[in-house]
Scaffold this active site. Structure first.
Site, PDB file in Angstrom:
ATOM      1  N   HIS A 130      46.965  31.977  37.107  1.00  0.00           N
ATOM      2  CA  HIS A 130      46.259  31.556  38.312  1.00  0.00           C
ATOM      3  C   HIS A 130      44.817  31.107  38.077  1.00  0.00           C
ATOM      4  CE1 HIS A 130      44.481  35.578  38.185  1.00  0.00           C
ATOM      5  NE2 HIS A 130      43.540  35.116  38.983  1.00  0.00           N
TER       6      HIS A 130
HETATM    7  C1  UD1 Z   1      40.481  34.347  43.362  1.00  0.00           C
HETATM    8  C2  UD1 Z   1      39.273  34.704  42.519  1.00  0.00           C
HETATM    9  C3  UD1 Z   1      39.725  35.101  41.130  1.00  0.00           C
HETATM   10  C4  UD1 Z   1      40.767  36.209  41.182  1.00  0.00           C
HETATM   11  C5  UD1 Z   1      41.889  35.797  42.117  1.00  0.00           C
HETATM   12  C6  UD1 Z   1      42.837  36.953  42.302  1.00  0.00           C
HETATM   13  C7  UD1 Z   1      37.259  33.418  43.072  1.00  0.00           C
HETATM   14  C8  UD1 Z   1      36.359  32.338  42.656  1.00  0.00           C
HETATM   15  N1  UD1 Z   1      38.386  33.546  42.368  1.00  0.00           N
HETATM   16  O1  UD1 Z   1      41.098  33.211  42.774  1.00  0.00           O
HETATM   17  O2  UD1 Z   1      38.604  35.593  40.398  1.00  0.00           O
HETATM   18  O3  UD1 Z   1      41.270  36.421  39.890  1.00  0.00           O
HETATM   19  O4  UD1 Z   1      41.365  35.446  43.397  1.00  0.00           O
HETATM   20  O5  UD1 Z   1      44.093  36.528  42.695  1.00  0.00           O
HETATM   21  O6  UD1 Z   1      36.964  34.144  44.001  1.00  0.00           O
HETATM   22  N2  UD1 Z   1      45.871  30.375  48.527  1.00  0.00           N
HETATM   23  C9  UD1 Z   1      46.922  30.452  49.419  1.00  0.00           C
HETATM   24  N3  UD1 Z   1      47.097  31.629  50.074  1.00  0.00           N
HETATM   25  C10 UD1 Z   1      46.282  32.708  49.927  1.00  0.00           C
HETATM   26  C11 UD1 Z   1      45.216  32.596  49.033  1.00  0.00           C
HETATM   27  C12 UD1 Z   1      45.027  31.424  48.330  1.00  0.00           C
HETATM   28  O7  UD1 Z   1      47.684  29.518  49.604  1.00  0.00           O
HETATM   29  O8  UD1 Z   1      46.513  33.751  50.565  1.00  0.00           O
HETATM   30  C13 UD1 Z   1      45.720  29.109  47.743  1.00  0.00           C
HETATM   31  C14 UD1 Z   1      44.833  28.079  48.431  1.00  0.00           C
HETATM   32  O9  UD1 Z   1      45.360  26.827  48.147  1.00  0.00           O
HETATM   33  C15 UD1 Z   1      43.502  28.249  47.716  1.00  0.00           C
HETATM   34  C16 UD1 Z   1      43.942  28.645  46.305  1.00  0.00           C
HETATM   35  O10 UD1 Z   1      45.107  29.433  46.499  1.00  0.00           O
HETATM   36  O11 UD1 Z   1      42.734  27.085  47.723  1.00  0.00           O
HETATM   37  C17 UD1 Z   1      42.894  29.434  45.553  1.00  0.00           C
HETATM   38  O12 UD1 Z   1      42.494  30.601  46.300  1.00  0.00           O
HETATM   39  P1  UD1 Z   1      41.040  31.240  46.097  1.00  0.00           P
HETATM   40  O13 UD1 Z   1      40.944  32.471  46.881  1.00  0.00           O
HETATM   41  O14 UD1 Z   1      39.994  30.209  46.316  1.00  0.00           O
HETATM   42  O15 UD1 Z   1      40.981  31.560  44.552  1.00  0.00           O
HETATM   43  P2  UD1 Z   1      42.044  32.293  43.621  1.00  0.00           P
HETATM   44  O16 UD1 Z   1      42.581  31.290  42.667  1.00  0.00           O
HETATM   45  O17 UD1 Z   1      42.988  33.070  44.443  1.00  0.00           O
HETATM   46  N1  UDP Z   2      49.610  41.580  41.181  1.00  0.00           N
HETATM   47  C1  UDP Z   2      50.570  41.864  42.139  1.00  0.00           C
HETATM   48  N2  UDP Z   2      51.524  40.914  42.390  1.00  0.00           N
HETATM   49  C2  UDP Z   2      51.569  39.711  41.745  1.00  0.00           C
HETATM   50  C3  UDP Z   2      50.572  39.449  40.772  1.00  0.00           C
HETATM   51  C4  UDP Z   2      49.595  40.394  40.519  1.00  0.00           C
HETATM   52  O1  UDP Z   2      50.574  42.936  42.727  1.00  0.00           O
HETATM   53  O2  UDP Z   2      52.464  38.904  42.036  1.00  0.00           O
HETATM   54  C5  UDP Z   2      48.574  42.598  40.913  1.00  0.00           C
HETATM   55  C6  UDP Z   2      48.476  43.002  39.465  1.00  0.00           C
HETATM   56  O3  UDP Z   2      49.409  44.027  39.167  1.00  0.00           O
HETATM   57  C7  UDP Z   2      47.037  43.465  39.369  1.00  0.00           C
HETATM   58  C8  UDP Z   2      46.322  42.532  40.322  1.00  0.00           C
HETATM   59  O4  UDP Z   2      47.325  42.033  41.210  1.00  0.00           O
HETATM   60  O5  UDP Z   2      46.899  44.790  39.847  1.00  0.00           O
HETATM   61  C9  UDP Z   2      45.684  41.424  39.560  1.00  0.00           C
HETATM   62  O6  UDP Z   2      45.356  40.402  40.418  1.00  0.00           O
HETATM   63  P1  UDP Z   2      45.171  38.895  39.938  1.00  0.00           P
HETATM   64  O7  UDP Z   2      45.925  38.635  38.714  1.00  0.00           O
HETATM   65  O8  UDP Z   2      45.459  38.064  41.130  1.00  0.00           O
HETATM   66  O9  UDP Z   2      43.588  38.818  39.705  1.00  0.00           O
HETATM   67  P2  UDP Z   2      42.620  39.204  38.495  1.00  0.00           P
HETATM   68  O10 UDP Z   2      42.886  40.603  38.086  1.00  0.00           O
HETATM   69  O11 UDP Z   2      42.870  38.214  37.398  1.00  0.00           O
HETATM   70  O12 UDP Z   2      41.277  38.993  39.079  1.00  0.00           O
END
Ligand code: UD1
Ligand code: UDP
Length: 358
Positions: A205
């Protein structure tokens, strides 16, 4: 004692859940602000249901957007909410997302003492938005809860003004607490397609991997060439990038799963292949080898003994790393529990004592 907690993204629900319970036990009033950064039920709701995290006092519903739009909207709404509902003794922020930095900036300007949980992590790669969020948040926090000795060293070297507390890692508390339930209630065989026995568990991601066609293609090329099914709970960001493209036949994309399902899937996988920070740690604590789809990691402790290998997004390196994963009998470094006590309790006790360096 009143604490205002900011959460918004998947890993923050997991980190906050264990601390929130300790705060309640310590008799501290906690007001929970959900920024709405993550909003799909499988990115948000499921974690409240599974981890016993109580309903937020407010969901700001900020949703997705560019960094500036998302962070700016959060700041405006957090500032208004804390002004209406304050005063607060502490604002607690978690990790390194845009929800973290938004809370940190508001607290600093509103004169609310601020505590950062998971302070001191560094990739030393400033192209990562998370690295910017960490550096700014750590520079503003009065209390910095560092999960590891290495995190303490980073903060000390940077000369941060706040007080550094070696708390241990709240995600370790959570893994220890929920793993038995996850294995018992969500056995992997019930979560997997019926023809899948052995498998690689993959998540992707990070912006650096999803937003570069070359890197994303390299990762899929590697998945296509591995000799096992690849079970791939797909983050919505990654699903959007994939669009209508067909995945290799051995790649089984599924919707993002709940935390308990995830712990169980990690536990039964042959290898975890990921760019997630949280998953690298969970794989390590559970004892499943990991291959990380990045050039560097913040969790360098996981690299010892080859338990975690950095393969970047290079198809050859990824395949080689998967072939080289250690035998499970190989010794594993322990980390995240330097105090031998639950990190969440140390954090609650420190906040209750109201200790700061100033
Ligand atoms: C964010 C965090 C990242 C973290 C991740 C955990 C920032 C800059 N990044 O990344 O550090 O590892 O969360 O998962 O804060 N979207 C949906 N539904 C949702 C959420 C997101 O469709 O419920 C899609 C949207 O298209 C959005 C994209 O995912 O634009 C990215 O979401 P965003 O929250 O901006 O960043 P993450 O990649 O989730
Ligand atoms: N996780 C989850 N379901 C998923 C993917 C991740 O519950 O489909 C959990 C994972 O076990 C961990 C946390 O989400 O506890 C990590 O989140 P993510 O990878 O989104 O973010 P990061 O840790 O890289 O910021």
């Amino acid at each position: 004692m009143r604490v205002c907690t900011i959460i918004g993204a998947r890993p923050q629900f997991i980190k906050a859940a264990v601390v929130s319970q300790e705060l309640a036990q310590a008799g501290i009033e906690e007001v929970l602000i959900h920024t709405g950064q993550h909003y799909d039920p499988e990115m948000s709701r499921v974690f409240f249901d599974q981890l016993g995290l109580r309903e937020p006092d407010v969901n700001l519903g900020v949703g997705s957007g560019s960094h500036a739009i998302q962070t700016g909207r959060m700041m405006v709404d957090i500032e208004r909410f804390v002004a209406d509902t304050g005063p607060y003794d502490w604002m607690v922020v978690y990790g390194d997302t845009n929800s973290t930095i938004a809370g940190a900036l508001v607290a600093a300007k509103a004169g609310i003492s601020q505590a950062h949980v998971e302070a001191g992590l560094r990739s030393f790669n400033r192209k990562m938005p998370e690295e910017i969020n960490r550096i700014v948040t750590d520079s503003l926090a009065e209390l910095l809860f560092a999960p590891t000795d290495l995190a303490v060293q980073h903060l000390t070297r940077e000369g941060v003004e706040g007080q550094i507390v070696l708390s241990g890692d709240v995600m370790l508390d959570s893994t220890r607490h929920f793993l038995p339930k996850a294995r018992g209630e969500y056995p992997a065989r019930q979560l997997l397609p019926s023809d899948v026995r052995q498998y690689i568990l993959a998540t992707v991601h990070r912006a650096e991997n999803t937003d570069s066609v070359e890197r994303f293609d390299g990762i899929l090329e590697a998945f296509a060439a591995v000799p096992l099914p690849v079970v791939f709970p797909m983050h919505p960001r990654t699903r959007a990038v994939l669009g209508d493209r067909k995945l290799p036949a051995n790649v089984r994309a599924i919707a993002p799963v709940g935390y308990l399902e995830m712990l169980s899937l990690v536990s039964s996988a042959d290898v975890v292949v990921t760019d997630s920070g949280g998953l690298q740690k969970e794989a390590h604590w559970i004892g499943t080898p990991c291959v990380t789809l990045r050039a560097e990691t913040e969790w360098t402790e996981t690299l010892a003994g080859g338990w975690n290998q950095l393969a970047d997004a290079d198809p050859v390196r990824i395949r080689e790393a998967i072939a080289l994963v250690p035998d499970r009998s190989r010794e594993r470094t322990s980390f995240g529990d330097p105090a031998g006590r639950p990190a969440s309790r140390i954090i609650a006790e420190t906040l209750a004592a109201g200790r700061t360096s100033s």
